[in-house]
Write a protein that holds these residues in place. Structure first.
Motif, PDB file in Angstrom:
ATOM      1  N   LEU A   1       0.783  -1.430  -0.110  1.00 21.89           N
ATOM      2  CA  LEU A   1       0.157  -0.059  -0.043  1.00 21.89           C
ATOM      3  C   LEU A   1       0.792   1.330  -0.083  1.00 21.89           C
ATOM      4  CD1 LEU A   1      -2.703   1.478   0.382  1.00 21.89           C
ATOM      5  CD2 LEU A   1      -2.681   1.045   2.698  1.00 21.89           C
ATOM      6  N   LEU A   2       1.952   1.277   0.968  1.00 16.83           N
ATOM      7  CA  LEU A   2       2.851   2.491   0.846  1.00 16.83           C
ATOM      8  C   LEU A   2       3.484   2.770  -0.361  1.00 16.83           C
ATOM      9  CD1 LEU A   2       4.204   4.749   2.531  1.00 16.83           C
ATOM     10  CD2 LEU A   2       6.052   2.946   3.059  1.00 16.83           C
ATOM     11  N   TYR A   3       4.034   1.707  -1.025  1.00 15.34           N
ATOM     12  CA  TYR A   3       4.874   1.653  -2.296  1.00 15.34           C
ATOM     13  C   TYR A   3       3.925   2.162  -3.476  1.00 15.34           C
ATOM     14  CZ  TYR A   3       8.340  -0.922  -0.126  1.00 15.34           C
ATOM     15  OH  TYR A   3       9.404  -1.452   0.855  1.00 15.34           O
ATOM     16  N   GLN A   4       2.631   1.696  -3.614  1.00 12.78           N
ATOM     17  CA  GLN A   4       1.789   2.006  -4.544  1.00 12.78           C
ATOM     18  C   GLN A   4       1.232   3.402  -4.349  1.00 12.78           C
ATOM     19  OE1 GLN A   4      -1.550  -0.514  -6.484  1.00 12.78           O
ATOM     20  NE2 GLN A   4      -0.861  -1.973  -4.923  1.00 12.78           N
ATOM     21  N   THR A   5       0.932   3.923  -3.148  1.00 10.63           N
ATOM     22  CA  THR A   5       0.478   5.341  -2.853  1.00 10.63           C
ATOM     23  C   THR A   5       1.627   6.135  -3.083  1.00 10.63           C
ATOM     24  OG1 THR A   5      -0.904   4.421  -0.975  1.00 10.63           O
ATOM     25  CG2 THR A   5      -0.446   6.896  -1.036  1.00 10.63           C
ATOM     26  N   ILE A   6       2.764   5.958  -3.083  1.00 13.52           N
ATOM     27  CA  ILE A   6       4.070   6.864  -3.447  1.00 13.52           C
ATOM     28  C   ILE A   6       4.007   6.960  -5.110  1.00 13.52           C
ATOM     29  CG2 ILE A   6       6.469   7.032  -3.392  1.00 13.52           C
ATOM     30  CD1 ILE A   6       6.616   5.810  -0.626  1.00 13.52           C
ATOM     31  N   HIS A   7       3.850   5.726  -5.623  1.00 13.61           N
ATOM     32  CA  HIS A   7       4.099   5.586  -7.186  1.00 13.61           C
ATOM     33  C   HIS A   7       2.896   6.245  -7.608  1.00 13.61           C
ATOM     34  CE1 HIS A   7       5.020   3.888 -10.859  1.00 13.61           C
ATOM     35  NE2 HIS A   7       3.947   3.152 -11.017  1.00 13.61           N
ATOM     36  N   ARG A   8       1.684   6.083  -7.453  1.00 14.08           N
ATOM     37  CA  ARG A   8       0.704   6.717  -8.016  1.00 14.08           C
ATOM     38  C   ARG A   8       0.813   8.412  -7.746  1.00 14.08           C
ATOM     39  NH1 ARG A   8      -4.503   4.809  -9.740  1.00 14.08           N
ATOM     40  NH2 ARG A   8      -4.265   2.866  -8.510  1.00 14.08           N
ATOM     41  N   HIS A   9       0.964   8.749  -6.393  1.00 11.43           N
ATOM     42  CA  HIS A   9       1.284  10.052  -6.515  1.00 11.43           C
ATOM     43  C   HIS A   9       2.458  10.961  -7.065  1.00 11.43           C
ATOM     44  CE1 HIS A   9       1.484  14.014  -3.977  1.00 11.43           C
ATOM     45  NE2 HIS A   9       2.617  13.668  -3.810  1.00 11.43           N
ATOM     46  N   LYS A  10       3.366  10.279  -7.586  1.00  4.66           N
ATOM     47  CA  LYS A  10       4.404  10.835  -8.216  1.00  4.66           C
ATOM     48  C   LYS A  10       4.054  10.766  -9.743  1.00  4.66           C
ATOM     49  CE  LYS A  10       8.906  10.271  -7.019  1.00  4.66           C
ATOM     50  NZ  LYS A  10       9.971   9.525  -7.017  1.00  4.66           N
ATOM     51  N   LEU A  11       3.301  10.003 -10.133  1.00  2.00           N
ATOM     52  CA  LEU A  11       2.798   9.666 -11.323  1.00  2.00           C
ATOM     53  C   LEU A  11       1.732  10.941 -11.924  1.00  2.00           C
ATOM     54  CD1 LEU A  11       2.433   6.232 -12.372  1.00  2.00           C
ATOM     55  CD2 LEU A  11       4.050   7.514 -13.385  1.00  2.00           C
ATOM     56  N   ARG A  12       0.961  11.119 -10.885  1.00  2.00           N
ATOM     57  CA  ARG A  12      -0.164  12.000 -11.379  1.00  2.00           C
ATOM     58  C   ARG A  12      -0.046  13.347 -10.660  1.00  2.00           C
ATOM     59  NH1 ARG A  12      -6.191   9.519  -9.888  1.00  2.00           N
ATOM     60  NH2 ARG A  12      -6.599  11.920 -10.491  1.00  2.00           N
ATOM     61  N   ASN A  13       0.860  13.501  -9.907  1.00  2.00           N
ATOM     62  CA  ASN A  13       0.731  15.009  -9.113  1.00  2.00           C
ATOM     63  C   ASN A  13       1.584  15.807  -9.715  1.00  2.00           C
ATOM     64  OD1 ASN A  13      -0.707  15.630  -6.746  1.00  2.00           O
ATOM     65  ND2 ASN A  13       1.091  16.042  -5.807  1.00  2.00           N
ATOM     66  N   SER A  14       0.963  17.034 -10.345  1.00  4.17           N
ATOM     67  CA  SER A  14       1.539  18.082 -10.788  1.00  4.17           C
ATOM     68  C   SER A  14       2.165  19.002  -9.914  1.00  4.17           C
ATOM     69  CB  SER A  14       0.578  19.097 -11.645  1.00  4.17           C
ATOM     70  OG  SER A  14      -0.259  19.644 -10.672  1.00  4.17           O
ATOM     71  N   ASP A  15       3.073  19.989  -9.907  1.00  5.22           N
ATOM     72  CA  ASP A  15       4.019  20.786  -9.125  1.00  5.22           C
ATOM     73  C   ASP A  15       3.013  21.870  -8.503  1.00  5.22           C
ATOM     74  OD1 ASP A  15       6.381  19.771  -9.995  1.00  5.22           O
ATOM     75  OD2 ASP A  15       6.860  21.392 -11.487  1.00  5.22           O
ATOM     76  N   GLN A  16       1.876  22.185  -8.931  1.00  5.44           N
ATOM     77  CA  GLN A  16       0.782  23.105  -8.490  1.00  5.44           C
ATOM     78  C   GLN A  16       0.086  22.108  -7.157  1.00  5.44           C
ATOM     79  OE1 GLN A  16      -2.678  23.597 -10.777  1.00  5.44           O
ATOM     80  NE2 GLN A  16      -3.957  24.687  -9.054  1.00  5.44           N
ATOM     81  N   PHE A  17      -0.198  21.072  -7.384  1.00  6.81           N
ATOM     82  CA  PHE A  17      -0.978  20.378  -6.226  1.00  6.81           C
ATOM     83  C   PHE A  17       0.283  19.674  -5.236  1.00  6.81           C
ATOM     84  CE2 PHE A  17      -4.096  19.977  -9.948  1.00  6.81           C
ATOM     85  CZ  PHE A  17      -5.162  20.588  -9.160  1.00  6.81           C
ATOM     86  N   ASN A  18       1.434  19.377  -5.849  1.00  5.38           N
ATOM     87  CA  ASN A  18       2.367  19.093  -4.750  1.00  5.38           C
ATOM     88  C   ASN A  18       2.844  19.856  -4.039  1.00  5.38           C
ATOM     89  OD1 ASN A  18       3.914  16.460  -4.100  1.00  5.38           O
ATOM     90  ND2 ASN A  18       5.607  17.546  -4.931  1.00  5.38           N
ATOM     91  N   ASN A  19       2.939  21.076  -4.417  1.00  8.32           N
ATOM     92  CA  ASN A  19       3.228  22.482  -3.542  1.00  8.32           C
ATOM     93  C   ASN A  19       2.363  22.575  -2.699  1.00  8.32           C
ATOM     94  OD1 ASN A  19       5.628  22.676  -5.020  1.00  8.32           O
ATOM     95  ND2 ASN A  19       4.871  24.255  -6.547  1.00  8.32           N
ATOM     96  N   TRP A  20       0.923  22.513  -2.923  1.00  6.44           N
ATOM     97  CA  TRP A  20      -0.209  22.778  -2.205  1.00  6.44           C
ATOM     98  C   TRP A  20      -0.209  21.576  -0.985  1.00  6.44           C
ATOM     99  CZ3 TRP A  20      -4.801  19.580  -1.397  1.00  6.44           C
ATOM    100  CH2 TRP A  20      -5.799  20.307  -0.507  1.00  6.44           C
TER     101      TRP A  20
END
Length: 588
Positions: free
Chosen positions: A439-458
């Motif tokens: 669960l941890l690895y998949q959550t990290i993986h999907r987050h890095k794939l989908r997240n733009s700088d705008q939302f990652n900064n938020w």
């Protein structure tokens, strides 16, 4: 030797623990009351887990204004607190009398349990001054609604305050409760006047009985029939339209980003109610998470069926922010599942467990056997010798595969399925660490794939203290700092040793300091590299969305949704409101 006049770095590390918000034994890693709470505050500003009823937002301004106009500085002035309390108690007792000794539909009427007991013995008069409906000296106003009303701008010259509750009391923090508010703003006056129009013909108001302590039961009953929380949907209610405009920020005073995001969140919820109903399911915490995180929902009756979710484009920004909220939730389940495993393994070892021993205990002989029982698939080799890359491959994810970068909602090893297994039982079984790692690895993986700088900064803005605020951006930085960008090539044993020690064991100890336990945390304490159990247990790793149900109740109060046969659906008013508000946002 420390120089107090110029604190050293060591002293600064000791100082920060005093400023942390409190965490309860039900939030042992501080995940719920920190980053998750801040995300929720951004998304549903002024709607908290303890403010679920829309009408209180109009009732308290009216009670304050009625006191100011009718009682303040008069000979019989009871003081603001007692004056507002008396009016609140009149509403509580009156509503219970009106509902035949029951609370308002939808509940959350503060003090209703005591009111029900009070009216069991019928009386001609009730003394509102001597009767105590809540322990808080300011009633439900001080316990729950003051922070949200201040942040809405209902009062003059009141700065923004915390809306979160104290873990021990489930009330607003002492600082928020201590703030003195007396005068309403123009927005507050509009709310007060709108509510006043709904109840001005009652004897309690028209005969100035709001100034009295002893009130006849028939007067209270009449007042409750107009002032109660669920009576907001009666045709004679005049405050509902004003409250709609307030919650959806259709007021010139509510032009800040936080109010806009609440508006968009409520519109997203309305749209999701419609999507869920079309798919034959009811919107709840799970389906809302699925819609935001996977863009799909599952109807699990008889033959499970997956339905794609397509929301209006104007809602894409707010949906992505809610996806981050649910990403944080998956992280919480993973880390809290590690904690469940730790507590289980050290429980019967009074001398404690060394860090090196803990790794062995979390890799029990029956781990592979249990994994096979759950999934019908064998682990290819010792899980602790595998790498995160191999673990993801076992789930069905090949790093660098652009065609299938992440799993669908109904995949056997999807985050949704892993979370459900962990929460229902597997966090307490031998293979819990394996599922939590997946669960941890998949959550990290999907987050890095989908997240733009705008939302990652938020997302990153919600991390205010790297030592206490656990979130994916900080955890990813930790991995890359420890192992470099190729951390997925390390062994699970190396990864989990670092994660568990830093983000579970040390994090739980960090939470213990600010609760005043001096490092002897509720579940265990740490002696250098030895973890020593206490007598407390921890078995439930699920993450909460504490504001979700409040938001649905408020939308119900506003007449926009209704629950029919356990399924939420839009009312005709709700359909029209959603369409008009989406159009309004689109042309803004």
């Amino acid at each position: 030797m420390f120089q107090i006049g110029k604190p050293t770095e060591t002293l600064r590390l000791l100082h920060w623990t005093k400023e942390l918000p409190r965490a309860s034994e039900n939030d042992p890693l501080g995940l719920e009351l920190r980053v998750s709470a801040r995300l929720a505050n951004e998304l549903l500003y002024c709607i908290t887990s303890i403010t679920p009823r829309a009408r209180y937002y109009a009732f308290f301004p009216w009670a304050m204004q009625n006191y100011n106009e009718q009682e303040r500085l008069t000979k019989g002035d009871r003081g603001r607190i007692q004056g507002v309390l008396a009016r609140e108690r009149a509403m509580v007792v009156g509503a219970v009398l009106h509902h035949n000794k029951k609370t308002c539909q939808g509940g959350s009427l503060g003090g209703s349990d005591k009111a029900i007991k009070l009216v069991q013995k019928p009386a001609r008069y009730y003394d509102l001054l001597t009767w105590k409906h809540l322990n808080n000296e300011e009633g439900q106003f001080g316990a729950a609604y003051k922070g949200s009303l201040i942040n809405l701008g209902v009062f003059k010259a009141a700065d923004e305050v915390s809306e979160e509750v104290e873990a021990e009391t489930n009330e607003l923090d002492k600082r928020t409760q201590s703030i003195e508010v007396r005068e309403l703003s123009p927005l507050g006056l509009r709310l007060a006047n709108a509510f006043g129009k709904s109840i001005h013909k009652t004897a309690y108001v028209s005969q100035s009985l709001t100034l009295k302590d002893k009130i006849a039961s028939n007067v209270l009953l009449e007042f409750g029939s107009k002032a109660g929380l669920c009576e907001i949907n009666h045709q004679r209610s005049k405050d509902r339209e004003v409250l709609r405009d307030v919650f959806f920020a259709n007021c010139v005073e509510l032009n800040r980003p936080a109010h806009h995001r609440r508006r968009m969140s409520l519109l997203l919820l309305l749209a999701c109610v419609k999507q869920a109903r079309d798919a034959g399911v009811s919107l709840d915490v799970r389906t809302f998470s699925d819609m935001c995180y996977f863009d799909a929902v599952i109807n699990e009756e008889e033959e499970p069926t997956t339905h794609p979710v397509v929301l209006p484009a104007i809602l894409s920004d707010i949906k992505e922010r809610w996806r981050i909220f649910h990403t944080q939730g998956y992280l919480a389940v993973a880390l809290q599942s590690f904690l469940v495993a730790i507590v289980r393994q050290i429980a019967n070892k009074p001398a404690g467990v060394e860090r090196e021993q803990l790794a062995l205990l979390l890799n029990p002989p029956n781990l592979s056997e249990r994994f096979t029982e759950v999934f019908g698939t064998d682990l290819p080799r010792d899980f602790y010798e595998m790498t995160p890359r191999e673990t993801l491959a076992l789930c069905g994810i090949t790093l660098g595969n652009a065609k299938k970068p992440s799993l669908s909602i109904d995949a056997k090893f999807s985050e949704r399925q892993l979370e459900e297994l962990l929460v229902e039982s597997e966090a307490n079984e031998a293979a819990g660490v394996v599922l939590a790692s997946m669960l941890l690895y998949q959550t990290i993986h999907r987050h890095k794939l989908r997240n733009s700088d705008q939302f990652n900064n938020w997302y990153g803005q919600q991390i205010r203290n790297d030592y206490a605020d656990v979130a994916l951006p900080g955890l990813i930085r930790f991995f890359e700092g420890e192992f470099g960008e190729q951390w997925t090539e390390q062994t699970n044993g190396e990864i989990l040793d670092r994660v568990i020690w830093r983000f579970v064991i040390r994090q739980h100890q960090t939470m213990s300091y600010e609760r005043g336990f001096g490092g002897a945390a509720p579940l265990f304490h740490v002696d250098v590299t030895r973890v020593v159990a206490t007598e407390m247990n921890y078995t439930d790793p699920h993450a909460k969305n504490s504001r979700f149900w409040s938001a649905l109740q408020i939308l119900t109060d506003l007449g926009l949704i209704v629950r029919d046969d356990q399924v939420y659906e839009l009312t005709k008013d709700g359909e029209a409101w959603l369409a008009s508000e989406l159009a309004r946002v689109g042309t803004a």
